[in-house]
Design a protein around this motif. Structure first.
Motif, PDB file in Angstrom:
ATOM      1  N   PHE A 222       0.844  -1.198   0.000  1.00  0.00           N
ATOM      2  CA  PHE A 222       0.000   0.000   0.000  1.00  0.00           C
ATOM      3  C   PHE A 222       0.877   1.246   0.000  1.00  0.00           C
ATOM      4  O   PHE A 222       1.750   1.397   0.858  1.00  0.00           O
ATOM      5  N   ILE A 223       0.653   2.108  -0.988  1.00  0.00           N
ATOM      6  CA  ILE A 223       1.370   3.392  -1.007  1.00  0.00           C
ATOM      7  C   ILE A 223       0.503   4.380  -0.228  1.00  0.00           C
ATOM      8  O   ILE A 223      -0.522   4.836  -0.720  1.00  0.00           O
ATOM      9  N   SER A 224       0.922   4.674   1.000  1.00  0.00           N
ATOM     10  CA  SER A 224      -0.007   5.392   1.880  1.00  0.00           C
ATOM     11  C   SER A 224      -0.144   6.868   1.525  1.00  0.00           C
ATOM     12  O   SER A 224      -1.123   7.498   1.864  1.00  0.00           O
ATOM     13  N   ASN A 225       0.828   7.426   0.824  1.00  0.00           N
ATOM     14  CA  ASN A 225       0.653   8.813   0.386  1.00  0.00           C
ATOM     15  C   ASN A 225       0.486   8.896  -1.129  1.00  0.00           C
ATOM     16  O   ASN A 225       0.949   9.831  -1.778  1.00  0.00           O
ATOM     17  N   ALA A 226      -0.219   7.897  -1.680  1.00  0.00           N
ATOM     18  CA  ALA A 226      -0.366   7.802  -3.136  1.00  0.00           C
ATOM     19  C   ALA A 226      -1.006   9.049  -3.746  1.00  0.00           C
ATOM     20  O   ALA A 226      -0.546   9.543  -4.774  1.00  0.00           O
ATOM     21  N   GLY A 227      -2.051   9.573  -3.095  1.00  0.00           N
ATOM     22  CA  GLY A 227      -2.760  10.728  -3.655  1.00  0.00           C
ATOM     23  C   GLY A 227      -1.822  11.886  -3.887  1.00  0.00           C
ATOM     24  O   GLY A 227      -1.752  12.458  -4.979  1.00  0.00           O
ATOM     25  N   GLU A 228      -1.065  12.198  -2.848  1.00  0.00           N
ATOM     26  CA  GLU A 228      -0.131  13.302  -2.910  1.00  0.00           C
ATOM     27  C   GLU A 228       0.951  13.025  -3.955  1.00  0.00           C
ATOM     28  O   GLU A 228       1.283  13.870  -4.783  1.00  0.00           O
ATOM     29  N   PHE A 229       1.449  11.798  -3.906  1.00  0.00           N
ATOM     30  CA  PHE A 229       2.523  11.376  -4.790  1.00  0.00           C
ATOM     31  C   PHE A 229       2.098  11.457  -6.255  1.00  0.00           C
ATOM     32  O   PHE A 229       2.765  12.068  -7.080  1.00  0.00           O
ATOM     33  N   TYR A 230       0.957  10.856  -6.579  1.00  0.00           N
ATOM     34  CA  TYR A 230       0.492  10.831  -7.963  1.00  0.00           C
ATOM     35  C   TYR A 230       0.183  12.237  -8.469  1.00  0.00           C
ATOM     36  O   TYR A 230       0.402  12.546  -9.635  1.00  0.00           O
ATOM     37  N   SER A 231      -0.359  13.070  -7.584  1.00  0.00           N
ATOM     38  CA  SER A 231      -0.699  14.411  -8.051  1.00  0.00           C
ATOM     39  C   SER A 231       0.573  15.185  -8.399  1.00  0.00           C
ATOM     40  O   SER A 231       0.557  16.085  -9.211  1.00  0.00           O
ATOM     41  N   LYS A 232       1.690  14.804  -7.785  1.00  0.00           N
ATOM     42  CA  LYS A 232       2.942  15.501  -8.094  1.00  0.00           C
ATOM     43  C   LYS A 232       3.576  14.993  -9.382  1.00  0.00           C
ATOM     44  O   LYS A 232       4.213  15.750 -10.100  1.00  0.00           O
ATOM     45  N   ILE A 233       3.421  13.693  -9.676  1.00  0.00           N
ATOM     46  CA  ILE A 233       4.135  13.149 -10.841  1.00  0.00           C
ATOM     47  C   ILE A 233       3.278  13.126 -12.110  1.00  0.00           C
ATOM     48  O   ILE A 233       3.803  12.951 -13.197  1.00  0.00           O
ATOM     49  N   GLY A 234       1.958  13.313 -11.981  1.00  0.00           N
ATOM     50  CA  GLY A 234       1.108  13.312 -13.172  1.00  0.00           C
ATOM     51  C   GLY A 234       0.696  11.918 -13.591  1.00  0.00           C
ATOM     52  O   GLY A 234       1.322  10.930 -13.219  1.00  0.00           O
ATOM     53  N   SER A 235      -0.360  11.834 -14.407  1.00  0.00           N
ATOM     54  CA  SER A 235      -0.983  10.528 -14.612  1.00  0.00           C
ATOM     55  C   SER A 235      -0.202   9.619 -15.554  1.00  0.00           C
ATOM     56  O   SER A 235      -0.211   8.408 -15.383  1.00  0.00           O
ATOM     57  N   SER A 236       0.493  10.175 -16.553  1.00  0.00           N
ATOM     58  CA  SER A 236       1.207   9.268 -17.458  1.00  0.00           C
ATOM     59  C   SER A 236       2.410   8.671 -16.718  1.00  0.00           C
ATOM     60  O   SER A 236       2.723   7.491 -16.863  1.00  0.00           O
ATOM     61  N   MET A 237       3.042   9.491 -15.916  1.00  0.00           N
ATOM     62  CA  MET A 237       4.160   9.023 -15.094  1.00  0.00           C
ATOM     63  C   MET A 237       3.660   7.992 -14.089  1.00  0.00           C
ATOM     64  O   MET A 237       4.341   7.009 -13.798  1.00  0.00           O
ATOM     65  N   GLU A 238       2.479   8.216 -13.583  1.00  0.00           N
ATOM     66  CA  GLU A 238       1.906   7.288 -12.605  1.00  0.00           C
ATOM     67  C   GLU A 238       1.719   5.903 -13.230  1.00  0.00           C
ATOM     68  O   GLU A 238       2.063   4.884 -12.630  1.00  0.00           O
ATOM     69  N   ARG A 239       1.206   5.889 -14.444  1.00  0.00           N
ATOM     70  CA  ARG A 239       0.976   4.617 -15.119  1.00  0.00           C
ATOM     71  C   ARG A 239       2.315   3.879 -15.325  1.00  0.00           C
ATOM     72  O   ARG A 239       2.419   2.686 -15.076  1.00  0.00           O
ATOM     73  N   ALA A 240       3.307   4.629 -15.759  1.00  0.00           N
ATOM     74  CA  ALA A 240       4.635   4.038 -15.979  1.00  0.00           C
ATOM     75  C   ALA A 240       5.179   3.472 -14.671  1.00  0.00           C
ATOM     76  O   ALA A 240       5.741   2.377 -14.635  1.00  0.00           O
ATOM     77  N   LEU A 241       4.969   4.225 -13.609  1.00  0.00           N
ATOM     78  CA  LEU A 241       5.456   3.804 -12.295  1.00  0.00           C
ATOM     79  C   LEU A 241       4.788   2.512 -11.832  1.00  0.00           C
ATOM     80  O   LEU A 241       5.447   1.592 -11.348  1.00  0.00           O
ATOM     81  N   LEU A 242       3.476   2.429 -12.025  1.00  0.00           N
ATOM     82  CA  LEU A 242       2.757   1.228 -11.600  1.00  0.00           C
ATOM     83  C   LEU A 242       3.217   0.012 -12.398  1.00  0.00           C
ATOM     84  O   LEU A 242       3.314  -1.089 -11.869  1.00  0.00           O
ATOM     85  N   LYS A 243       3.523   0.234 -13.681  1.00  0.00           N
ATOM     86  CA  LYS A 243       4.047  -0.851 -14.509  1.00  0.00           C
ATOM     87  C   LYS A 243       5.377  -1.361 -13.938  1.00  0.00           C
ATOM     88  O   LYS A 243       5.583  -2.558 -13.805  1.00  0.00           O
TER      89      LYS A 243
END
Ligand SMILES: [Zn+2]
Ligand SMILES: [Zn+2]
Ligand SMILES: [Zn+2]
Length: 343
Positions: A230-251
């Protein structure tokens, strides 16, 4: 909401809303009886810093079904019936006699005579006054001066004690800077996006496989585990890196996990901040060691790619129990993951 260029939402009184108020762009997703959930969603969003709120009104909801339409009635304190009649209590100044109006009346005319001293009562304020009212219950015959007020729910008919009604604050919402970021760069929260990540299965498939595994464990001596990250600060984290970066990160994240578990083990996204996986046929202790390694690898990967962002990861490993329901075991694992601080 942000995409419609709305930055402020004011609750609007509305007949067809279960709680009597509607929040235009949010409430459309909820059915009449579920609308109390809108208040919960708003509370969570407020906690996450997505909205700033200001007090608008206070509402009371049925304790049984959480809708807000209630009929408030004065009822008998003994039998709770609302079927009652009321009459004034008359106090005769001259002799001090106090009794309900019917004791002073007669069947022939509308004169009032005192049953104690027999004098006629003419003028209120001069001869007599009405210090109180007496209620008689037509259902049980009980006579009383103080009503009990009850709130009968129009939706489910439950008769609520008024002092047990739970109140909720209805608030006006204003989207914050963080909220705007989440809305524009956002969470990859659609399950479709998550399902498309290679190496994962759908949550349903994961559930089914766990059920099979439980059945299998009933026949064998083996040990199997399920684990959660569980990424407990995911909301904050994802909002900083943007959604395309988020997808790459999850991959990348899935790849790291894949590389450390068996091909037959499964990975699924519960949501964009929580991953579940199976680790079959190994002791829990070994599973824990593997998870620890995986989390270290993930942290290394993230710290290399986003050196300035401090990501927080929690995880847990739970041995699969052959006698417990699969859904319950998933819930227990999630509870552990969300509460345990292990890294
Ligand atoms: Zn109700
Ligand atoms: Zn009298
Ligand atoms: Zn009664």
């Amino acid at each position: 909401m942000y995409t419609r260029e709305l930055t402020r939402i004011d609750p609007i009184p509305y007949n067809y809303s279960g709680i009597g108020y509607t929040f235009p762009p949010i409430s459309v997703n909820y059915k009449f009886r579920e609308e109390a959930q809108v208040l919960n969603v708003i509370a969570v969003a407020e906690e996450e810093g997505i909205f700033n709120t200001t007090f608008h009104d206070r509402i009371y909801l049925c304790t049984n079904c959480h809708t807000g339409f209630m009929s408030f009635r004065e009822v008998c304190p003994k039998c709770a019936s609302s079927n009652s009649e009321s009459q004034d209590i008359i106090h005769h100044f001259r002799c001090g006699y106090v009794a309900p109006l019917s004791d002073y009346s007669n069947a022939i005319d509308d004169q009032m005579n005192c049953p104690k001293c027999n004098k006629q009562l003419r003028h209120i304020g001069v001869d007599y006054d009405k210090p109180s009212v007496l209620h008689s219950c037509r259902n049980c015959g009980h006579k009383y001066q103080d009503f009990v007020v009850k709130a009968k729910c129009v939706s489910c008919s439950f008769d609520n004690e008024v002092d047990q009604l739970v109140y909720h604050e209805v608030k006006s919402l204003e989207i914050t800077k963080k909220g705007e970021l989440v809305a524009t760069h956002g969470y990859v929260s659609t399950s479709k996006d998550l399902e498309e990540i290679i190496g994962t299965v759908k949550m349903d498939v994961f559930r089914t496989m766990l059920r099979y595994e439980i059945e299998r464990l009933k026949q064998t001596e083996g040990h199997s585990n399920i684990a959660g990250v569980f990424i407990s600060n995911a909301g904050e984290f994802y909002s900083k890196i943007g959604s395309s970066m988020e997808r790459a990160l999850l991959k990348d994240l899935v790849e790291v996990i894949r590389g450390n578990i068996r091909t037959s083990d499964m990975i699924t996204f519960k949501d964009s901040s929580t991953l579940l996986l199976s680790m079959n046929d190994i002791p829990q202790k070994v599973g824990e060691n593997i998870m620890e390694e995986i989390v270290q690898l993930i942290l290394k990967l993230l710290n290399t790619n986003f050196p300035n962002l401090n990501i927080q990861i929690k995880y847990a490993v739970k041995q699969v129990h052959a006698k417990l329901n699969h859904e319950l075991q998933i819930q227990q694992l999630l509870q552990q993951v969300y509460t345990d601080v292990q890294s």
